[in-house]
Design a protein around this motif. Structure first.
Motif, mmCIF file in Angstrom:
data_model
loop_
_atom_site.group_PDB
_atom_site.id
_atom_site.type_symbol
_atom_site.label_atom_id
_atom_site.label_comp_id
_atom_site.label_asym_id
_atom_site.label_seq_id
_atom_site.Cartn_x
_atom_site.Cartn_y
_atom_site.Cartn_z
ATOM 1 N N THR A 36 19.034 -7.442 35.267
ATOM 2 C CA THR A 36 20.213 -7.544 34.209
ATOM 3 C C THR A 36 20.299 -9.004 34.319
ATOM 4 O O THR A 36 19.740 -9.819 34.969
ATOM 5 N N GLY A 37 21.358 -9.281 33.638
ATOM 6 C CA GLY A 37 21.821 -10.721 33.503
ATOM 7 C C GLY A 37 21.308 -11.132 31.975
ATOM 8 O O GLY A 37 20.722 -10.446 31.456
ATOM 9 N N SER A 38 21.544 -12.398 31.848
ATOM 10 C CA SER A 38 21.183 -13.017 30.453
ATOM 11 C C SER A 38 19.716 -13.217 30.310
ATOM 12 O O SER A 38 19.344 -13.053 28.969
ATOM 13 N N THR A 39 18.897 -13.366 31.278
ATOM 14 C CA THR A 39 17.620 -13.700 31.401
ATOM 15 C C THR A 39 16.804 -12.615 30.498
ATOM 16 O O THR A 39 16.146 -12.979 29.878
ATOM 17 N N PRO A 40 16.612 -11.515 30.933
ATOM 18 C CA PRO A 40 15.867 -10.376 30.414
ATOM 19 C C PRO A 40 16.107 -9.661 29.062
ATOM 20 O O PRO A 40 15.748 -9.008 28.432
ATOM 21 N N GLY A 128 14.928 -11.859 37.430
ATOM 22 C CA GLY A 128 15.621 -13.261 37.279
ATOM 23 C C GLY A 128 15.896 -14.074 38.541
ATOM 24 O O GLY A 128 15.296 -13.684 39.678
ATOM 25 N N ILE A 129 16.154 -15.270 38.310
ATOM 26 C CA ILE A 129 16.678 -16.115 39.621
ATOM 27 C C ILE A 129 18.099 -16.684 39.526
ATOM 28 O O ILE A 129 18.369 -17.213 38.326
ATOM 29 N N GLY A 130 18.675 -16.569 40.626
ATOM 30 C CA GLY A 130 20.161 -17.202 40.498
ATOM 31 C C GLY A 130 19.785 -18.813 40.673
ATOM 32 O O GLY A 130 19.075 -19.160 41.318
ATOM 33 N N HIS A 134 18.749 -16.816 44.304
ATOM 34 C CA HIS A 134 19.006 -15.191 44.527
ATOM 35 C C HIS A 134 18.088 -14.369 43.869
ATOM 36 O O HIS A 134 17.716 -14.810 42.659
ATOM 37 N N GLY A 136 17.516 -10.274 42.775
ATOM 38 C CA GLY A 136 18.421 -9.117 42.721
ATOM 39 C C GLY A 136 19.699 -9.603 43.105
ATOM 40 O O GLY A 136 20.184 -11.077 42.570
ATOM 41 N N ARG A 163 31.570 -15.802 33.465
ATOM 42 C CA ARG A 163 31.504 -15.422 32.041
ATOM 43 C C ARG A 163 31.500 -14.274 31.405
ATOM 44 O O ARG A 163 31.833 -13.868 30.347
ATOM 45 N N PHE A 164 30.951 -13.449 32.407
ATOM 46 C CA PHE A 164 30.822 -11.782 31.880
ATOM 47 C C PHE A 164 31.906 -11.144 32.157
ATOM 48 O O PHE A 164 32.414 -10.123 31.327
ATOM 49 N N LYS A 198 18.634 -23.476 36.545
ATOM 50 C CA LYS A 198 17.752 -22.593 37.417
ATOM 51 C C LYS A 198 16.658 -23.706 37.931
ATOM 52 O O LYS A 198 15.804 -23.236 38.990
HETATM 53 P P1 PGA Z 1 21.000 -14.581 34.632
HETATM 54 O O1 PGA Z 1 21.142 -14.163 36.130
HETATM 55 O O2 PGA Z 1 20.036 -13.956 33.871
HETATM 56 O O3 PGA Z 1 22.408 -14.190 34.110
HETATM 57 O O4 PGA Z 1 21.127 -16.256 34.630
HETATM 58 C C1 PGA Z 1 20.024 -14.296 36.828
HETATM 59 C C2 PGA Z 1 20.231 -13.785 38.150
HETATM 60 O O5 PGA Z 1 21.117 -13.820 38.947
HETATM 61 O O6 PGA Z 1 19.299 -13.187 38.908
#
Ligand code: PGA
Length: 256
Positions: A36-40, A128-130, A134, A136, A163-164, A198
């Motif tokens: 989940t998150g913005s990326t996908p 995604g990648i934090g 991170h 997951g 932001r969410f 990122k």
């Molecule tokens: P983001 O989060 O897609 O909202 O940037 C990525 C993640 O935390 O894995």
């Protein structure tokens, strides 16, 4: 690791959509690990546009917040329904998301691992990648051998996700997430990284030392990990020209 760098997030997403779409066509009963998150978000739109048959696909999501009501707009169940499930013919009984409201969370985490095993394991795990590396919700210093469990979010991740929620105070402190060990058991991994925020985490993951302080660096231990990045996220990679050459000159037999 295979590192695919495209000028824009849209183009990198197009490559990722081809990889996921080809898998669904080739293996109509595939097990997908989703993020989940913005990326996908754009990837899910592109997959919907491909009008694929999801009727025999099984999905396991990476993570969920603890204590958010299931129908909360920021729960990942709602996110997945809105961004993907409702627009495909996937059977809801084949969609799995960790239960952040289970009365016995550790037992529910163990059961989640068992369900993944019963399904035959994950064929393709999307990540995604934090900004802290991170994957997951495996925050820095997570055990590289970790399984699905409760984690506490770092202040940085809570700030990133404010932001969410309309503010940091509303972001839960606790989550349930597949572990790094769980993720590494998937047969293939596809990590998407977009934007300059990122870049540092991605450089550490791909070219830095294998370390729990950058959980995404654990992908260096995986046999088939692919990174799809835009130029901004890839901007701190030292071997950028090499990755570009490899991708552009990939022999036909290696293509998806
Ligand atoms: P983001 O989060 O897609 O909202 O940037 C990525 C993640 O935390 O894995």
């Amino acid at each position: 690791m295979e590192v695919i760098v495209q000028p824009t997030a849209e183009e990198a997403t197009e490559v990722a959509a081809r990889i996921v779409g080809n898998l669904i066509r080739r293996k109509p009963d595939a097990v997908l690990g989703l993020a989940t998150g913005s990326t996908p978000v754009r990837l899910y739109q592109k997959l919907v546009e491909k009008a694929l048959d999801w009727s025999r696909i099984t999905v396991f999501n990476l993570d969920e917040y603890v204590g958010l009501p299931q129908e909360h707009p920021q729960s990942y169940r709602v996110f997945m329904r809105e961004n993907l499930f409702n627009q495909t013919n996937i059977r809801l009984e084949n969609t799995h998301i960790p239960d952040g409201n289970a009365a016995d969370l550790p037992a529910s985490c163990r059961a989640y691992e068992e369900k993944i095993r019963e399904a035959g394991g994950v064929d393709l795990q999307l990540l995604g990648i934090g900004s802290d590396g991170h994957i997951g919700f495996n925050e820095p210093t997570s055990s590289l051998a970790s399984r699905t469990r409760i984690k506490t979010l770092t202040p940085r991740t809570r700030a990133d996700n404010a932001r969410f929620f309309g503010g940091e105070d509303a972001v839960p402190h606790h989550v349930v997430t597949m572990g790094i060990g769980t993720i590494l058991e998937s047969k293939k991994i596809l990590l998407l990284a977009f934007g300059e925020g990122k870049a540092e985490a991605l450089a550490g993951a791909v070219e830095g030392a294998l370390t729990a302080t950058n959980p995404a660096s654990a992908l260096q231990m995986h046999e088939k990990a692919i990174v799809c990045a835009d130029a901004a996220a890839a901007s701190r990679l030292a071997r950028l020209d090499y990755y570009r050459w490899v991708y552009e000159n990939k022999p036909q037999w290696q293509k998806e």
